[in-house]
Design a protein around this motif. Structure first.
Motif, PDB file in Angstrom:
ATOM      1  N   LYS A 206     -56.004  -6.751  50.020  1.00 45.76           N
ATOM      2  CA  LYS A 206     -56.550  -7.482  51.168  1.00 45.76           C
ATOM      3  C   LYS A 206     -56.462  -8.985  50.869  1.00 45.76           C
ATOM      4  N   ASP A 208     -55.169 -11.273  52.656  1.00 42.43           N
ATOM      5  CA  ASP A 208     -55.346 -12.126  53.829  1.00 42.43           C
ATOM      6  C   ASP A 208     -56.713 -11.959  54.480  1.00 42.43           C
ATOM      7  N   SER A 209     -57.711 -11.595  53.700  1.00 35.93           N
ATOM      8  CA  SER A 209     -59.063 -11.489  54.246  1.00 35.93           C
ATOM      9  C   SER A 209     -59.535 -12.855  54.736  1.00 35.93           C
ATOM     10  N   ASP A 210     -60.496 -12.849  55.646  1.00 31.45           N
ATOM     11  CA  ASP A 210     -61.032 -14.111  56.155  1.00 31.45           C
ATOM     12  C   ASP A 210     -61.565 -14.974  55.012  1.00 31.45           C
ATOM     13  N   ILE A 213     -58.673 -16.618  53.084  1.00 31.16           N
ATOM     14  CA  ILE A 213     -58.076 -17.706  53.874  1.00 31.16           C
ATOM     15  C   ILE A 213     -58.988 -18.932  53.845  1.00 31.16           C
ATOM     16  N   GLU A 214     -60.291 -18.700  53.975  1.00 32.02           N
ATOM     17  CA  GLU A 214     -61.246 -19.816  53.927  1.00 32.02           C
ATOM     18  C   GLU A 214     -61.226 -20.501  52.560  1.00 32.02           C
ATOM     19  N   THR A 217     -58.051 -22.583  52.313  1.00 35.13           N
ATOM     20  CA  THR A 217     -58.153 -23.703  53.252  1.00 35.13           C
ATOM     21  C   THR A 217     -59.057 -24.790  52.674  1.00 35.13           C
ATOM     22  N   GLU A 389     -53.224 -19.552  55.741  1.00 38.91           N
ATOM     23  CA  GLU A 389     -53.252 -18.258  56.442  1.00 38.91           C
ATOM     24  C   GLU A 389     -51.882 -17.599  56.445  1.00 38.91           C
ATOM     25  N   GLU A 393     -50.995 -14.128  54.555  1.00 40.16           N
ATOM     26  CA  GLU A 393     -50.542 -13.005  55.379  1.00 40.16           C
ATOM     27  C   GLU A 393     -49.184 -12.498  54.889  1.00 40.16           C
TER      28      GLU A 393
END
Length: 407
Positions: A206, A208-210, A213-214, A217, A389, A393
């Motif tokens: 996983k 590319d989990s939120d 990504i956070e 970022t 992201e 992904e």
């Protein structure tokens, strides 16, 4: 470097067994070469086992995994290999199960989180041989000169400290090595501190989990874009170069493992060590790393291999190896002995991290391919025109594909 370890004098007998072990080089000079460690250990073992000879070949980390792969492909597998990963060979049914080799007390002595990471489909094949964790190193003088009085407890603290270091002329306030040497470890350290990791709660990839990504970022926007990671792009900065710069007093903070202590101390850098902070406080978990011992079935020396490995994993020998190379013991008995020893006090911060450590998904055959992709791509996520992201992904799609191919 190849070392044929001499056995006892005298002609071989029909009952004599020769075991061949390929091992990795942990030393940085002839004086502390792994050859020396194995020479001494094998000499002691052969003295009590005159019917067994053990030949050890030691190679650098740049070569050892490839050497074993070539030997196996040529139908000349060693009896044992002490290298970086085991899952590929286990998936091909080329390895003995740990339970077929080690005595029950030795099996039970492995630290649980390390022993569990040596399993493929709930069966143990990989035996942890050396371990380390990561902590946040900081330069005490640079902190004091910048007026920083406390160590960072959150990501915001870390960014504020890095900004203060930059304002005071520090060349690299925070070193972020996302170059191809060991980007997969630095990445996982940050994913854990952000509350997630490479996999989800059931062990599926996983990336590319939120939360992930956070995390990237934040790294891009709050550290890299603000010039807090130095003049070298993270995608081009390797761990060894970051460690060397810290040891020269040019880096304010970075994530490091135990070997950095000696390198920095040799050059007079006074440093402190604390856990890498999480987003809003303590991280969910910290990064653990292990190297592995495995035994190949090809030559059929199961009993002799098991008896030798029981000796290798005795408390005395595990402690000797760990102390020689500033690594963490992989067994409970040796860990407890090290925790109680005053001479090992420098390793306390790393030992404290180990019980909560989380290892990469080394039990997946696909991990080698995924790890290589992370090394190649993850630095682009924090580049000037990078898209965290999109990068994550893309890595997730690749990981799912690699995992499906291994089913």
């Amino acid at each position: 470097m190849t070392a044929a370890v001499a056995g006892c004098a005298g002609p071989a007998t029909a009952q004599e067994v020769t075991l061949r072990l390929v091992a990795a080089e942990y030393g940085d000079s002839a004086g502390n070469s792994s050859k020396k460690y194995w020479d001494e250990l094998v000499e002691k073992y052969e003295a009590d086992h005159p019917d067994v000879r053990v030949q050890v070949s030691v190679y650098s980390w740049n070569d050892v995994d490839r050497k074993v792969k070539e030997m196996v492909a040529a139908g000349k597998a060693p009896d044992m290999a002490q290298i970086g990963s085991y899952a590929e060979y286990a998936a091909r049914n080329q390895l003995y199960e740990t339970g077929q080799l080690l005595s029950i007390p030795v099996q039970a002595d492995f630290l649980p989180q390390l022993g569990d990471s040596g399993k493929v489909r709930r069966i143990a094949y990989g035996m942890p041989f050396a371990a380390s964790t990561r902590v946040l190193f900081y330069n005490k003088k640079l902190f004091a000169d910048a007026g920083i009085t406390d160590t960072p407890q959150t990501w915001n603290d870390l960014a504020e400290d890095a900004a203060a270091l930059k304002a005071n002329g520090v060349k690299t306030p925070f070193a972020l090595p996302l170059g191809p040497e060991e980007a997969q470890a630095e990445t996982m350290q940050w994913l854990l501190s952000g509350g997630a990791g490479y996999t989800d709660g059931v062990g599926s990839y996983k990336l590319d989990s939120d939360a992930n990504i956070e995390t990237f970022t934040w790294l891009k926007d709050e550290l890299v874009a603000k010039g807090l990671t130095g003049s070298t792009e993270p995608a081009k900065l390797n761990r060894a170069d970051a460690f060397a710069a810290f040891s020269r007093g040019e880096v304010g903070m970075l994530n490091g493992h135990p070997t950095l202590m000696e390198a920095a101390a040799k050059q007079g850098v006074e440093f402190g060590m604390v856990p890498l902070p999480g987003r809003d406080g303590a991280a969910r978990a910290n990064l653990g790393v292990a190297d592995w011992m495995m035994a190949f079935k090809q030559n059929g020396n199961r009993q002799a291999i098991g008896e030798f490995l029981d000796f290798v994993y005795s408390e005395k020998n595990v402690l000797a190896f760990s102390r020689e190379y500033d690594l963490l013991p992989v067994t409970t008995s040796a860990s407890e002995a090290m925790s109680a020893g005053k001479s090992d006090a420098d390793l306390t911060p790393f030992l404290d991290e180990l019980p909560q450590a989380e290892l990469p998904p080394v039990g997946k055959k696909s991990w080698a391919e995924v790890s290589a992709a992370v090394k190649e791509r993850i630095g682009k996520a924090v580049s000037e025109n990078g898209n965290p992201e999109a990068v994550l992904e893309g890595l997730q799609q690749m990981a799912v594909s690699a995992e499906s191919a291994d089913q």
